[in-house]
Design a protein around this motif. Structure first.
Motif, PDB file in Angstrom:
ATOM      1  N   ILE A  33      -5.455  12.693  -2.188  1.00  8.69           N
ATOM      2  CA  ILE A  33      -6.265  13.563  -3.050  1.00  8.69           C
ATOM      3  C   ILE A  33      -5.840  15.020  -2.907  1.00  8.69           C
ATOM      4  CG2 ILE A  33      -8.620  14.426  -3.437  1.00  8.69           C
ATOM      5  CD1 ILE A  33      -9.606  11.603  -2.714  1.00  8.69           C
ATOM      6  N   ILE A  54      -6.351   4.974  -5.422  1.00 12.69           N
ATOM      7  CA  ILE A  54      -7.297   5.562  -4.460  1.00 12.69           C
ATOM      8  C   ILE A  54      -8.435   4.591  -4.174  1.00 12.69           C
ATOM      9  CG2 ILE A  54      -9.025   7.389  -4.189  1.00 12.69           C
ATOM     10  CD1 ILE A  54      -7.028   9.220  -5.677  1.00 12.69           C
ATOM     11  N   GLN A  55      -8.928   3.924  -5.217  1.00  6.92           N
ATOM     12  CA  GLN A  55     -10.016   2.974  -5.015  1.00  6.92           C
ATOM     13  C   GLN A  55      -9.581   1.775  -4.173  1.00  6.92           C
ATOM     14  OE1 GLN A  55     -13.118   3.637  -5.823  1.00  6.92           O
ATOM     15  NE2 GLN A  55     -12.454   5.572  -6.727  1.00  6.92           N
ATOM     16  N   ASP A  76      -6.487   6.836  -9.879  1.00  2.56           N
ATOM     17  CA  ASP A  76      -7.838   6.375  -9.542  1.00  2.56           C
ATOM     18  C   ASP A  76      -7.793   4.939  -9.016  1.00  2.56           C
ATOM     19  OD1 ASP A  76     -10.765   6.756  -9.599  1.00  2.56           O
ATOM     20  OD2 ASP A  76     -10.685   5.138 -11.073  1.00  2.56           O
ATOM     21  N   ILE A  82      -7.542   1.904  -1.586  1.00  2.00           N
ATOM     22  CA  ILE A  82      -7.221   2.306  -0.215  1.00  2.00           C
ATOM     23  C   ILE A  82      -8.496   2.711   0.509  1.00  2.00           C
ATOM     24  CG2 ILE A  82      -6.022   4.054   1.170  1.00  2.00           C
ATOM     25  CD1 ILE A  82      -3.839   4.023  -0.958  1.00  2.00           C
ATOM     26  N   HIS A  83      -8.694   2.157   1.696  1.00  2.00           N
ATOM     27  CA  HIS A  83      -9.939   2.399   2.429  1.00  2.00           C
ATOM     28  C   HIS A  83      -9.690   3.129   3.746  1.00  2.00           C
ATOM     29  CE1 HIS A  83     -11.687  -0.208  -0.579  1.00  2.00           C
ATOM     30  NE2 HIS A  83     -10.797  -1.143  -0.282  1.00  2.00           N
ATOM     31  N   ASN A  84      -8.607   3.867   3.786  1.00  2.00           N
ATOM     32  CA  ASN A  84      -8.257   4.633   4.975  1.00  2.00           C
ATOM     33  C   ASN A  84      -8.580   6.104   4.709  1.00  2.00           C
ATOM     34  OD1 ASN A  84      -6.538   6.373   6.661  1.00  2.00           O
ATOM     35  ND2 ASN A  84      -5.706   4.443   7.429  1.00  2.00           N
ATOM     36  N   PRO A  85      -9.528   6.717   5.452  1.00  2.15           N
ATOM     37  CA  PRO A  85      -9.951   8.103   5.164  1.00  2.15           C
ATOM     38  C   PRO A  85      -8.810   9.113   5.201  1.00  2.15           C
ATOM     39  CG  PRO A  85     -11.470   7.040   6.692  1.00  2.15           C
ATOM     40  CD  PRO A  85     -10.299   6.120   6.551  1.00  2.15           C
ATOM     41  N   GLN A 132       0.835  -1.210   0.000  1.00  3.49           N
ATOM     42  CA  GLN A 132       0.000   0.000   0.000  1.00  3.49           C
ATOM     43  C   GLN A 132       0.866   1.256   0.000  1.00  3.49           C
ATOM     44  OE1 GLN A 132      -3.066   1.177   3.264  1.00  3.49           O
ATOM     45  NE2 GLN A 132      -4.126  -0.072   1.752  1.00  3.49           N
ATOM     46  N   HIS A 155      -6.642   8.688   2.196  1.00  4.43           N
ATOM     47  CA  HIS A 155      -7.409   9.219   1.055  1.00  4.43           C
ATOM     48  C   HIS A 155      -7.215  10.719   0.953  1.00  4.43           C
ATOM     49  CE1 HIS A 155     -10.873   6.677  -0.755  1.00  4.43           C
ATOM     50  NE2 HIS A 155      -9.713   6.112  -0.933  1.00  4.43           N
ATOM     51  N   GLU A 156      -7.396  11.401   2.092  1.00  2.00           N
ATOM     52  CA  GLU A 156      -7.273  12.855   2.093  1.00  2.00           C
ATOM     53  C   GLU A 156      -5.867  13.287   1.699  1.00  2.00           C
ATOM     54  OE1 GLU A 156      -8.197  14.768   5.790  1.00  2.00           O
ATOM     55  OE2 GLU A 156      -7.366  16.691   5.127  1.00  2.00           O
TER      56      GLU A 156
END
Length: 227
Positions: A91, A78-79, A75, A81-84, A48, A87-88
């Motif tokens: 992005i 990002i899709q 994209d 990875i499920h860590n908020p 990751q 993600h921030e």
């Protein structure tokens, strides 16, 4: 070894980053040593982290062939990875980059991207396209630094622009990582900030070389005039 223990050992083994990016004269730790410590991560964490670096570190991005490929890969990562928080972090950096790309593209008198043109990632894409004629693309309310970046770019002050962008990323990662010290988020943010330090020290060295050359040229000029 439990993951929590591994994160604690890893972070405790690395020198902390100071508050100011400008306090660095050289990297606090070499990439070789950093890589050695990162071996404490599990295989899943390592993959990751590598995926995140592959879309955010310039040295690795340059292996891609086009903006479209970079956007598609961003994209995909990002899709996956499920860590908020991560993600921030991703992005935010991608949106910063696409704004700078838009400034550069407009200075070259290129038209705004087509509606379905894959040239970047983020919610800013339609805003940039719809406000192409505005200096700040109508983004200053969310990104107050856009006007300054536009001014520096227009004046060809590349070093100052690089400093602005690096410091923005440095401060943002410090802010979102305040509650994370010994977890995977802390490890990822440490590595992302290490990359910023790496770029800043390289930039600093280049600036020093240019200044040295300027001093030499000025000295030679005086010598030639008096010879």
């Amino acid at each position: 070894m439990k993951q929590k223990t591994a994160y604690t050992m890893l972070m405790a083994s690395l020198p902390p980053h100071p508050m100011s990016l400008w306090d660095f004269k050289r990297k606090p730790v070499t990439r070789l040593r950093l890589e050695r410590q990162l071996k404490l991560l599990t295989e899943q964490d390592s993959q990751q982290l590598a995926a995140i670096e592959s879309i955010l570190h310039w040295a690795k991005i340059q292996q891609a062939n086009s903006d479209a490929e970079i956007a598609i890969e961003a994209d995909r990562v990002i899709q996956s990875i499920h860590n908020p928080l991560l993600h921030e972090a991703i992005i935010w950096r991608l949106e910063l980059r696409i704004i700078v790309t838009a400034i550069r593209r407009r200075k070259l008198n290129h038209p705004p991207p087509e509606k379905h043109e894959p040239w970047g990632y983020g919610q800013v894409l339609p805003l940039i396209r719809n406000n192409w004629q505005l200096d700040d693309f109508g983004l200053s309310h969310r990104f107050p630094w856009v006007a300054k970046a536009q001014t520096l770019f227009a004046a060809d002050q590349s070093v100052e622009l690089e400093k602005l962008l690096l410091n923005l990323s440095w401060q943002h990662y410090a802010r979102i990582g305040q509650a994370h010290y010994f977890d995977f988020e802390a490890v990822v943010l440490y590595v992302l900030r290490w990359d910023i330090v790496n770029r800043w020290t390289q930039c600093n060295e280049q600036a020093a070389m240019l200044e040295f050359e300027a001093l030499v040229n000025r000295g030679l000029g005086d010598f030639l005039q008096t010879a």
